[in-house]
Each structure stands twice: as structure tokens, then as C-alpha cells.
Scaffold this motif. Sequence first.
Motif, PDB file in Angstrom:
ATOM      1  N   MET A   1       1.031  -1.123  -0.512  1.00  0.00           N
ATOM      2  CA  MET A   1      -0.053   0.069  -0.137  1.00  0.00           C
ATOM      3  C   MET A   1       0.653   1.070  -0.113  1.00  0.00           C
ATOM      4  O   MET A   1       1.686   1.200   0.730  1.00  0.00           O
ATOM      5  CB  MET A   1      -0.974   0.040   1.513  1.00  0.00           C
ATOM      6  CG  MET A   1      -1.770   0.620   0.950  1.00  0.00           C
ATOM      7  SD  MET A   1      -2.843   0.506   2.746  1.00  0.00           S
ATOM      8  CE  MET A   1      -4.817   1.216   1.724  1.00  0.00           C
ATOM      9  N   ALA A   2       0.902   2.103  -0.743  1.00  0.00           N
ATOM     10  CA  ALA A   2       1.216   3.575  -0.740  1.00  0.00           C
ATOM     11  C   ALA A   2       1.370   4.177   0.674  1.00  0.00           C
ATOM     12  O   ALA A   2       0.221   4.708   1.158  1.00  0.00           O
ATOM     13  CB  ALA A   2       0.981   4.126  -2.531  1.00  0.00           C
ATOM     14  N   LYS A   3       2.608   4.717   0.952  1.00  0.00           N
ATOM     15  CA  LYS A   3       2.303   5.185   2.145  1.00  0.00           C
ATOM     16  C   LYS A   3       1.846   7.281   1.248  1.00  0.00           C
ATOM     17  O   LYS A   3       1.743   7.522   0.296  1.00  0.00           O
ATOM     18  CB  LYS A   3       4.060   6.106   2.022  1.00  0.00           C
ATOM     19  CG  LYS A   3       4.463   7.005   3.347  1.00  0.00           C
ATOM     20  CD  LYS A   3       5.543   7.219   3.730  1.00  0.00           C
ATOM     21  CE  LYS A   3       5.611   8.018   4.976  1.00  0.00           C
ATOM     22  NZ  LYS A   3       7.265   8.500   5.052  1.00  0.00           N
ATOM     23  N   ARG A   4       0.717   7.623   2.414  1.00  0.00           N
ATOM     24  CA  ARG A   4      -0.226   8.762   2.776  1.00  0.00           C
ATOM     25  C   ARG A   4       1.158   9.917   2.500  1.00  0.00           C
ATOM     26  O   ARG A   4       2.123   9.869   3.838  1.00  0.00           O
ATOM     27  CB  ARG A   4      -1.443   8.533   3.713  1.00  0.00           C
ATOM     28  CG  ARG A   4      -2.318   8.981   3.248  1.00  0.00           C
ATOM     29  CD  ARG A   4      -3.522   9.137   3.825  1.00  0.00           C
ATOM     30  NE  ARG A   4      -4.345  10.316   3.594  1.00  0.00           N
ATOM     31  CZ  ARG A   4      -5.814  10.316   4.200  1.00  0.00           C
ATOM     32  NH1 ARG A   4      -5.863   9.354   5.724  1.00  0.00           N
ATOM     33  NH2 ARG A   4      -5.824  10.692   4.653  1.00  0.00           N
ATOM     34  N   ARG A   5       0.247  10.511   1.719  1.00  0.00           N
ATOM     35  CA  ARG A   5       1.599  11.732   2.382  1.00  0.00           C
ATOM     36  C   ARG A   5       0.864  12.788   2.960  1.00  0.00           C
ATOM     37  O   ARG A   5      -0.560  12.958   3.062  1.00  0.00           O
ATOM     38  CB  ARG A   5       1.614  12.200   0.540  1.00  0.00           C
ATOM     39  CG  ARG A   5       2.626  12.520  -0.127  1.00  0.00           C
ATOM     40  CD  ARG A   5       2.751  13.558  -1.609  1.00  0.00           C
ATOM     41  NE  ARG A   5       3.840  12.925  -1.623  1.00  0.00           N
ATOM     42  CZ  ARG A   5       4.254  13.500  -3.399  1.00  0.00           C
ATOM     43  NH1 ARG A   5       3.276  14.555  -3.564  1.00  0.00           N
ATOM     44  NH2 ARG A   5       5.288  13.800  -3.148  1.00  0.00           N
ATOM     45  N   ALA A   6       1.747  13.706   3.185  1.00  0.00           N
ATOM     46  CA  ALA A   6       0.882  14.826   4.482  1.00  0.00           C
ATOM     47  C   ALA A   6       0.541  15.824   3.326  1.00  0.00           C
ATOM     48  O   ALA A   6       0.577  15.984   2.698  1.00  0.00           O
ATOM     49  CB  ALA A   6       2.626  15.011   5.294  1.00  0.00           C
ATOM     50  N   PRO A   7      -0.433  16.301   3.409  1.00  0.00           N
ATOM     51  CA  PRO A   7      -1.116  17.600   3.252  1.00  0.00           C
ATOM     52  C   PRO A   7      -0.016  19.123   2.688  1.00  0.00           C
ATOM     53  O   PRO A   7       0.719  18.910   3.717  1.00  0.00           O
ATOM     54  CB  PRO A   7      -1.936  17.877   3.366  1.00  0.00           C
ATOM     55  CG  PRO A   7      -2.441  17.551   5.097  1.00  0.00           C
ATOM     56  CD  PRO A   7      -1.454  16.353   5.249  1.00  0.00           C
ATOM     57  N   LEU A   8      -0.224  19.516   1.913  1.00  0.00           N
ATOM     58  CA  LEU A   8       0.602  20.712   1.708  1.00  0.00           C
ATOM     59  C   LEU A   8       0.800  21.904   2.394  1.00  0.00           C
ATOM     60  O   LEU A   8      -0.694  22.302   1.705  1.00  0.00           O
ATOM     61  CB  LEU A   8       0.706  21.181   0.514  1.00  0.00           C
ATOM     62  CG  LEU A   8       2.242  21.746  -0.053  1.00  0.00           C
ATOM     63  CD1 LEU A   8       3.116  20.998   0.147  1.00  0.00           C
ATOM     64  CD2 LEU A   8       1.932  22.228  -1.358  1.00  0.00           C
ATOM     65  N   PHE A   9       1.018  22.378   3.205  1.00  0.00           N
ATOM     66  CA  PHE A   9       0.318  23.441   4.209  1.00  0.00           C
ATOM     67  C   PHE A   9       2.120  24.754   3.805  1.00  0.00           C
ATOM     68  O   PHE A   9       3.185  24.269   3.901  1.00  0.00           O
ATOM     69  CB  PHE A   9       0.354  24.030   5.335  1.00  0.00           C
ATOM     70  CG  PHE A   9      -0.961  22.513   5.101  1.00  0.00           C
ATOM     71  CD1 PHE A   9      -1.230  20.967   5.827  1.00  0.00           C
ATOM     72  CD2 PHE A   9      -2.479  23.254   5.269  1.00  0.00           C
ATOM     73  CE1 PHE A   9      -2.314  20.339   6.040  1.00  0.00           C
ATOM     74  CE2 PHE A   9      -3.276  22.560   5.420  1.00  0.00           C
ATOM     75  CZ  PHE A   9      -3.737  21.391   5.943  1.00  0.00           C
ATOM     76  N   LEU A  10       1.473  26.126   3.836  1.00  0.00           N
ATOM     77  CA  LEU A  10       2.006  27.103   3.924  1.00  0.00           C
ATOM     78  C   LEU A  10       2.868  27.472   5.233  1.00  0.00           C
ATOM     79  O   LEU A  10       1.443  27.411   6.074  1.00  0.00           O
ATOM     80  CB  LEU A  10       2.744  28.253   2.814  1.00  0.00           C
ATOM     81  CG  LEU A  10       2.531  27.499   1.110  1.00  0.00           C
ATOM     82  CD1 LEU A  10       2.292  28.224   0.133  1.00  0.00           C
ATOM     83  CD2 LEU A  10       3.407  26.857   1.414  1.00  0.00           C
ATOM     84  N   LYS A  11       3.986  27.773   5.633  1.00  0.00           N
ATOM     85  CA  LYS A  11       3.909  29.204   6.364  1.00  0.00           C
ATOM     86  C   LYS A  11       3.234  30.136   6.799  1.00  0.00           C
ATOM     87  O   LYS A  11       2.985  30.401   5.744  1.00  0.00           O
ATOM     88  CB  LYS A  11       5.212  28.798   6.897  1.00  0.00           C
ATOM     89  CG  LYS A  11       5.819  27.637   7.407  1.00  0.00           C
ATOM     90  CD  LYS A  11       7.168  28.169   7.752  1.00  0.00           C
ATOM     91  CE  LYS A  11       8.664  27.027   8.006  1.00  0.00           C
ATOM     92  NZ  LYS A  11       9.665  27.374   8.869  1.00  0.00           N
ATOM     93  N   ARG A  12       2.435  30.386   7.811  1.00  0.00           N
ATOM     94  CA  ARG A  12       1.573  31.377   8.105  1.00  0.00           C
ATOM     95  C   ARG A  12       1.769  33.081   7.189  1.00  0.00           C
ATOM     96  O   ARG A  12       1.955  33.779   6.507  1.00  0.00           O
ATOM     97  CB  ARG A  12       1.174  31.498   9.686  1.00  0.00           C
ATOM     98  CG  ARG A  12       0.249  32.776   9.073  1.00  0.00           C
ATOM     99  CD  ARG A  12      -1.372  33.100  10.964  1.00  0.00           C
ATOM    100  NE  ARG A  12      -1.549  31.316  10.856  1.00  0.00           N
ATOM    101  CZ  ARG A  12      -2.376  31.254  11.514  1.00  0.00           C
ATOM    102  NH1 ARG A  12      -3.082  32.422  12.240  1.00  0.00           N
ATOM    103  NH2 ARG A  12      -3.426  30.359  12.042  1.00  0.00           N
TER     104      ARG A  12
END
Length: 98
Positions: free
Chosen positions: A1-12
Motif C-alpha cells: 500500500m502506498a504511503k499516504r502523503r501529508a497535505p501541503l501547507f505553507l507557513k502563515r
Amino acid sequence: MAKRRAPLFLKRKSYRRRRLRDAARLLPILGGFLVLLPILWSPSGSSGADTAWDGIYLFSVWLALVALAAALAPGLAHDAPEGDEADLLPQARGEDFR
């Protein structure tokens, strides 16, 4: 099973700096529209152009644009170099932030 990616968030801070740059890019377009706006309205009831009010309007628009540019300038002055992963939060880069 493919590793789930963390969502892409930018610093504030980085996100706000980018939005400031976007606002600074739109400021000349807004200014051009506001300067050309007196061409669209016509004087009511008189045959000649009402140049006094148009001059006051143009000076007011100019003053407002200068004030907006001055308000945006401090946020744009301390611009850090951009990097692909430098703006990402540690979770999105795959690092453990604990």
C-alpha cells in the motif's frame, strides 16, 4: 500500500507575504481602472465637462494609491529567498516536528 502523503501547507508568514506581493501586483491595475473611470461618467445637465470635480477625484485616487503602496511596502521589504521546501511546515516535508 502506498504511503499516504501529508497535505501541503505553507507557513502563515510565507503565505501572507505571497498575498502581499499579489496585492502589490494588482495595485497598478486598480489604479489604471480608477484613473480611467471619469471617462465613463458624463456631467448631468451641463454641456461642458466638470473638470474641477474630475481633478479632485484624480488627486484623491492618486493619494489613495500612494497610501496603499506605502502600507504594502513594509511587508514587501523583508522578503526572504524562496525555496521549494523552505516554506513548508515540517509535517509536509516529512520531518518529525516534536
